[in-house]
Every structure is written in C-alpha cells, then in structure tokens.
Motif scaffolding. Structure first.
Motif, PDB file in Angstrom:
ATOM      1  N   VAL A 424       0.859  -1.183   0.000  1.00 19.70           N
ATOM      2  CA  VAL A 424       0.000   0.000   0.000  1.00 19.70           C
ATOM      3  C   VAL A 424       0.890   1.225   0.000  1.00 19.70           C
ATOM      4  N   ILE A 425       0.651   2.135  -0.963  1.00 21.15           N
ATOM      5  CA  ILE A 425       1.467   3.336  -1.153  1.00 21.15           C
ATOM      6  C   ILE A 425       0.606   4.557  -0.870  1.00 21.15           C
ATOM      7  N   GLU A 426       1.013   5.363   0.065  1.00 23.30           N
ATOM      8  CA  GLU A 426       0.265   6.586   0.392  1.00 23.30           C
ATOM      9  C   GLU A 426       0.230   7.493  -0.819  1.00 23.30           C
ATOM     10  N   ARG A 427      -0.965   7.960  -1.189  1.00 23.65           N
ATOM     11  CA  ARG A 427      -1.070   8.709  -2.454  1.00 23.65           C
ATOM     12  C   ARG A 427      -1.680  10.098  -2.301  1.00 23.65           C
ATOM     13  N   HIS A 428      -1.859  10.567  -1.065  1.00 23.63           N
ATOM     14  CA  HIS A 428      -2.464  11.879  -0.867  1.00 23.63           C
ATOM     15  C   HIS A 428      -1.420  12.985  -0.732  1.00 23.63           C
ATOM     16  N   GLY A 429      -0.148  12.628  -0.865  1.00 25.04           N
ATOM     17  CA  GLY A 429       0.902  13.626  -0.776  1.00 25.04           C
ATOM     18  C   GLY A 429       1.236  14.027   0.642  1.00 25.04           C
ATOM     19  N   ARG A 430       0.961  13.150   1.608  1.00 19.06           N
ATOM     20  CA  ARG A 430       1.166  13.504   3.012  1.00 19.06           C
ATOM     21  C   ARG A 430       2.473  12.995   3.581  1.00 19.06           C
ATOM     22  N   ASN A 431       2.840  11.760   3.278  1.00 17.26           N
ATOM     23  CA  ASN A 431       4.065  11.221   3.893  1.00 17.26           C
ATOM     24  C   ASN A 431       4.808  10.234   3.003  1.00 17.26           C
ATOM     25  N   GLY A 432       4.208   9.764   1.913  1.00 21.56           N
ATOM     26  CA  GLY A 432       4.878   8.842   1.007  1.00 21.56           C
ATOM     27  C   GLY A 432       5.118   7.453   1.575  1.00 21.56           C
ATOM     28  N   ASN A 433       4.339   7.066   2.579  1.00 23.16           N
ATOM     29  CA  ASN A 433       4.499   5.739   3.194  1.00 23.16           C
ATOM     30  C   ASN A 433       4.351   4.613   2.172  1.00 23.16           C
ATOM     31  N   ILE A 434       5.124   3.543   2.363  1.00 28.52           N
ATOM     32  CA  ILE A 434       4.947   2.308   1.612  1.00 28.52           C
ATOM     33  C   ILE A 434       5.016   1.151   2.601  1.00 28.52           C
ATOM     34  N   ALA A 435       3.939   0.382   2.690  1.00 30.66           N
ATOM     35  CA  ALA A 435       3.913  -0.802   3.557  1.00 30.66           C
ATOM     36  C   ALA A 435       3.842  -2.038   2.673  1.00 30.66           C
ATOM     37  N   ARG A 436       4.477  -3.123   3.129  1.00 30.22           N
ATOM     38  CA  ARG A 436       4.566  -4.342   2.327  1.00 30.22           C
ATOM     39  C   ARG A 436       4.138  -5.539   3.157  1.00 30.22           C
ATOM     40  N   GLY A 437       3.599  -6.545   2.474  1.00 29.88           N
ATOM     41  CA  GLY A 437       3.201  -7.766   3.161  1.00 29.88           C
ATOM     42  C   GLY A 437       2.988  -8.884   2.162  1.00 29.88           C
ATOM     43  N   PHE A 438       2.326  -9.954   2.615  1.00 35.12           N
ATOM     44  CA  PHE A 438       2.002 -11.081   1.761  1.00 35.12           C
ATOM     45  C   PHE A 438       0.503 -11.362   1.809  1.00 35.12           C
ATOM     46  N   VAL A 439      -0.016 -11.880   0.692  1.00 30.99           N
ATOM     47  CA  VAL A 439      -1.429 -12.233   0.592  1.00 30.99           C
ATOM     48  C   VAL A 439      -1.560 -13.566  -0.136  1.00 30.99           C
ATOM     49  N   ARG A 440      -2.541 -14.351   0.268  1.00 35.60           N
ATOM     50  CA  ARG A 440      -2.823 -15.619  -0.407  1.00 35.60           C
ATOM     51  C   ARG A 440      -4.281 -15.610  -0.877  1.00 35.60           C
ATOM     52  N   GLY A 441      -4.506 -16.098  -2.099  1.00 32.97           N
ATOM     53  CA  GLY A 441      -5.872 -16.218  -2.596  1.00 32.97           C
ATOM     54  C   GLY A 441      -6.071 -15.717  -4.010  1.00 32.97           C
ATOM     55  N   PHE A 442      -5.104 -14.948  -4.537  1.00 31.08           N
ATOM     56  CA  PHE A 442      -5.251 -14.445  -5.906  1.00 31.08           C
ATOM     57  C   PHE A 442      -4.986 -15.533  -6.944  1.00 31.08           C
ATOM     58  N   GLY A 443      -4.075 -16.456  -6.647  1.00 31.51           N
ATOM     59  CA  GLY A 443      -3.712 -17.466  -7.641  1.00 31.51           C
ATOM     60  C   GLY A 443      -2.827 -16.921  -8.743  1.00 31.51           C
ATOM     61  N   MET A 444      -2.307 -15.730  -8.582  1.00 26.31           N
ATOM     62  CA  MET A 444      -1.525 -15.044  -9.608  1.00 26.31           C
ATOM     63  C   MET A 444      -0.205 -15.775  -9.872  1.00 26.31           C
ATOM     64  N   GLN A 445       0.170 -15.859 -11.147  1.00 23.34           N
ATOM     65  CA  GLN A 445       1.421 -16.499 -11.539  1.00 23.34           C
ATOM     66  C   GLN A 445       2.443 -15.515 -12.086  1.00 23.34           C
ATOM     67  N   SER A 446       1.979 -14.337 -12.503  1.00 21.96           N
ATOM     68  CA  SER A 446       2.879 -13.336 -13.089  1.00 21.96           C
ATOM     69  C   SER A 446       2.209 -11.979 -13.024  1.00 21.96           C
TER      70      SER A 446
END
Length: 565
Positions: A424-446
């Motif tokens: 998740v990337i902050e997009r309101h121009g307030r602090n530029g935060n970027i948080a990262r994690g993992f998710v399961r359930g999309f089935g995405m390969q690329s």
C-alpha cells in the motif's frame, strides 16, 4: 400548500383528472399480501388514488403487469459503482431502485467535506431520490493515512441538507466500546436521529454496548447466528449482496414473513459489470424468491421495511398520499422491471436528459511517490511472516502465518504457494508511506494489479508476482489520475481511469462496464482465480474488518486493533 392538499383530495375523489393513471395492472399490497385491482392515480410526485377508476391527462396501460413499490437500497457507496451519481442514477433506476441511501465516505476520505457537498448537490438533480448520510469515520481508524479528516464540528456544518437522514455507518466500533472522545462527540451530535452501524462479528455485551450507543441498523452480518442475535437485540439487519461481499445466500433463511419488517436489502459495493450481468436489488429479490423466501417477505424488505427502518414515512407502499415510486413487473418471481416511475416521473431517456449536470470534483488527487522495483523489497529478518488469507465473496480475511525464506535480504513472492507481495502506497501527498506484506488467494502467476480504490483511505494498493510490474502499475495510476491497472512483462495489459478523486470515471456506465470486462480478462491472463479481483484487493486495506489487513502504515491485526511490528 392548502391548495395542493385540496387538489389531491379532489383528484382522489374523482372530481378532477390525475396527471398519470396506471390502468390494467394489479398492485401488490405489502401490508396484507393481497393483489389489488383498480387504477393507480398520480398527481405530481404523489399517489392520490388506488383500487378505483380514475381519469388522467396521461393513461398508461399496464395490463398484465404487477405494480410494487420502488426499491430502496439501504446502504451503498455510489463511488464503488465507479461512476458519478448521475451515471449511477441512469444505471440502476430503470431496474426499480427509486431510493438509494448512500454514504459518501469514499470520496470524503480523499477530499473531505467537499466530496459530501458534491453528493448533496447531485442529489438535488437526479431522477432517483439519493439520500446522503454524513460520513462518521473519515478516516476509518488511526491506523491509515487518508486525504482528509472529518470531526464532529465538520459534520455539524453539513447537517440540514434535504437529502440527509443521519450518521452513516459507524465503523470504528472499538472507538464506541471504549468511549473514544471523538466517537462520543459524533454520536452525541446525532443522538435521537438515525445512526447506521458497522460491527462485523460483534456479539454479547459488546454488541449490546454498541447498540446502546443509539445505533439501529447494520449490514455486516455474514451468518444466520450473527443476524439473529442482532435482530433479537433490536437491530434492523440489512442483507448485503455486493460485488465482493455476498451475504444473501447465508442470510436468506433468516428472512421470513415474521422477520421481514425488521430486515432490508442493500448492495454496499456493486460495479456496473455485475449490475449488467446480474442486476442490482432486482437480482437480490429474484434470487431470494428462487431460494424459497416468501414473495411478500422479499418485497417488504426491498421497500416498506427499508422505508420504516430509515424513517422515510412517505414511501414504501403503493397507497394514497405516498411518494409515487412504482415498479411495473412482468412477474413477481422474475422481478423484471417493465416500467419504473420515480417521484411521479416515468423513468426513461427523457427524464435523464432533463437533469442538470454539475462539474465533477477531486481531480488530480493522486500525489503518490514514484516507485521502483526495489521499493517492494522487504527489510525484515524473520522468516515467519503474517499472510492475509482471502475469503472469496467476503471482506473478512484470515490471519495466516507462513515461512518465507530470506534471499539476498528479501522475501520474494512465491506463485507456487500462492504467496503474492502486497503493498500500500500513500497517495495523498502527506508522507509517502509504503507498507509491504504477503497475501494468499489471488492465484496469480505473473504480473501485477494496482488500484486507487482502496477502502477507506484510498491509497494505492498493488499486488503482484513481479516487482517491476508492480512499480509500472503503481506509477501508471498517477499518470491516469487513479483507477485500475493490470501489467505483465513491462507492459500495461488493461486499465480504467477513475479521475474523480481516483474513484469514479467520467465515462458512461456502459463504457466502464466494457473496461471492466477487459480488466477481468487481463487479470485472468495472470492466473488470477478471483471473480472480482479489483474490489477484493481494495478491501484488503480496510482495517475495521477482521482479521488481518494492510494499510500504508503496515499490516494490521484487526482483532487486536493494532499495527503489527
């Protein structure tokens, strides 16, 4: 005013002609369940006569059709339809939705009170009656960065508009239970009026405490047990069937002729593609009936019960003196609208063309930092990581734990185990935060998918198997003023621009529907198995729905209501 009353009386007695007479159909009476014969006479925006013969300046033949009261969607966010209120009106009113009770907290989280004022102004110009609740939780919690904040004083200045009913869904239920001062100020401001609820899985004494605060309606029940407890404690339960949150099948057994006076229908978040392919409240009604719900119970929940729940005493029945919101159906079981009258106007191209449009707001609202592939690398030193587990068809998630090897100082996505990087990337121009994690359930390969529809703070949410594709998708959102983007192998496969606050398109709902078809196809080409991956992604960032979510400030344990270290 006196002259208007006298005219209604004369028309009702047959001493003067009505504006419109509906002749030849039968009226479903939601009080007795009977099918009534006779004309329906309309004067201005009111029904003035039923069950008799009337003359009118315009007589509309509805022979063979059944007339029911216009449908009331008791909780939705117009922004989640991805179109402006004017296009939403054109999309769902012909399906019989003559009243919609909206919470504009999506746009309010981006641009604040101006977003609510935009909806209030739009409500004055639509064919449907759009009721605009005042957003209670902007932002929804302290664990995210939104574009605006609305306190009790800000809401007080927005009160008094004719579209208003009360306070919209109070999502910060921990704030209610622990008597947070800001929450208490808002509840006190609306005490004695309508306050809408939002308390997933809350039960026992905590549920009693939440209801005791004056909250009377709720749409987050996902099981029979949860719905019954809320009903037994005096809450009116709104059955929800959106594009992601699908609770109709689970709650259908609860809706009977006994409970129908205390149950309503809502969509919450439903996009034009699902509306085109399945329907809106009409889809809910025919699905309920097909599953065995009594016809009377389904139509009561769709109109009369909804009107009563939200204090709209001027609608919900086809009866003299009430607002002329009428749906003419081919059959009650099919719920197939052949003609709709909203506020005494026949719904059609002429009615929509006569509306005065207003300029959109919230342009150029995406002010995110430019990101690179390395922006998505992790910096932790623990192989055991929390993972968001998707439940398709629900916005509830599971709090999973997986072991992910650290390689070259990073923990990479693993398509073989269905472990994707989410950020998740902050997009309101307030602090530029970027948080990262993992998710399961999309089935995405690329590839990657990114969105600025990211509840409720509406920062950029991006999920992917490849960091470079994630960066491409996220940066593209800044270029198109927000929306949805699908990328693979360094190319954009599909996109939908949503330049109105990064939430709504300036195009027609038909154009948005077609773009969504392309986006879904592009997502499937990445291996995605979710039916609605874009809104499913959006809800992974909502930190008031258990159990594990992510915001720009990090992974959030919603059960404990805290950001994980």
């Amino acid at each position: 005013m006196r002259q208007d009353i006298e005219t209604r009386i004369k028309v009702a007695r047959g001493e003067a002609p009505a504006d419109i007479v509906l002749r030849g159909g039968q009226v479903l009476d939601l009080v007795t369940g009977a099918l009534l014969d006779g004309d329906v006479a309309i004067l201005g925006d009111r029904i003035v006569g039923t069950c008799a013969t009337y003359e009118g300046r315009e007589v509309i033949d509805v022979t063979g059709l059944t007339l029911v009261p216009g449908f009331i969607d008791t909780h939705l966010h117009v922004e989640s339809s991805l179109v402006t209120p004017f296009e939403f009106d054109r999309c769902v009113t012909p399906r019989g939705v003559t009243t919609a009770i909206c919470d504009p907290h999506e746009i309010a989280n981006v641009i604040g009170a101006d977003g609510i004022r935009y909806f209030q102004a739009a409500s004055e110009r639509l064919v449907m009656d759009l009721r605009v609740q005042l957003s209670s939780c902007v932002p929804s919690t302290h664990m995210e960065t939104a574009g605006a904040e609305l306190l009790a004083g800000d809401l007080e200045r927005l009160m008094g508009h004719p579209s208003g009913i009360g306070l919209a869904e109070f999502m910060n239920y921990p704030g209610v239970l622990h008597c947070d001062p800001q929450a208490m100020e808002k509840l006190a401001l609306f005490e004695g009026g309508h306050i809408d609820g939002h308390c997933p899985l809350l039960s026992g004494r905590d549920l009693s405490a939440y209801i005791a605060a004056g909250i009377r309606t709720e749409h987050e029940a996902t099981s029979e047990e949860e719905a019954l407890e809320k009903l037994q404690k005096g809450m009116r339960v709104l059955i929800r069937e959106g594009s992601v949150s699908k609770d109709l099948h689970a709650l259908a057994p609860v809706l009977t002729e006994t409970t129908a006076p205390y149950m309503c229908l809502c969509t919450d978040d439903r996009n034009p593609l699902d509306i085109a392919e399945q329907g809106h409240l009409d889809h809910m009604i025919r699905t309920l009936i097909a599953r065995g719900t009594p016809v009377l119970a389904a139509y009561r929940a769709a109109s009369l019960s909804a009107a009563e729940a939200f204090g709209l005493k001027d609608r919900g029945l086809i009866a003299p003196g009430l607002r002329a919101d009428i749906v003419a159906l081919g059959s009650l079981e099919a719920c197939d609208a052949r003609m709709v009258i909203a506020g005494g106007r026949v719904v059609g191209d002429a009615a929509f063309a006569a509306r005065e449009l207003i300029a959109p707001v919230g342009r150029n609202s995406v002010r995110a930092p430019n990101v690179k592939a390395e922006s998505f690398r992790t910096t932790g030193n623990r192989e055991e990581v929390p993972v968001i587990g998707i439940r398709e068809g629900q916005i509830l998630t599971d709090h999973l734990t997986e072991t992910v090897a650290i390689e070259d100082g990073d923990q990479r996505p693993d398509p073989a185990r269905d472990l994707m990087r989410i950020a998740v990337i902050e997009r309101h121009g307030r602090n530029g935060n970027i948080a990262r994690g993992f998710v399961r359930g999309f089935g995405m390969q690329s590839g990657a998918i990114a969105s600025t529809v990211c509840h409720d703070h509406h920062n950029i949410a991006v999920v992917g198997a490849d960091y470079a594709d994630m960066a491409l998708a996220a940066n593209r959102l800044s270029e198109i003023e927000g929306g949805f983007v699908v990328t693979r192998d360094g190319a954009v496969l599909a996109e939908l621009a949503l330049p109105v606050a990064g939430l709504m398109s300036l195009e027609s709902f038909e154009e948005v529907r077609d773009r969504l078809i392309d986006l879904r196809a592009a997502a499937r080409s990445l291996g995605v198995v979710l039916e609605e991956p874009f809104l499913q992604l959006a809800f992974l960032a909502l930190p008031v729905i258990p159990a594990l979510k992510i915001t720009d400030r990090g992974m959030v344990d919603v059960t404990r209501f805290e950001i994980l270290s």
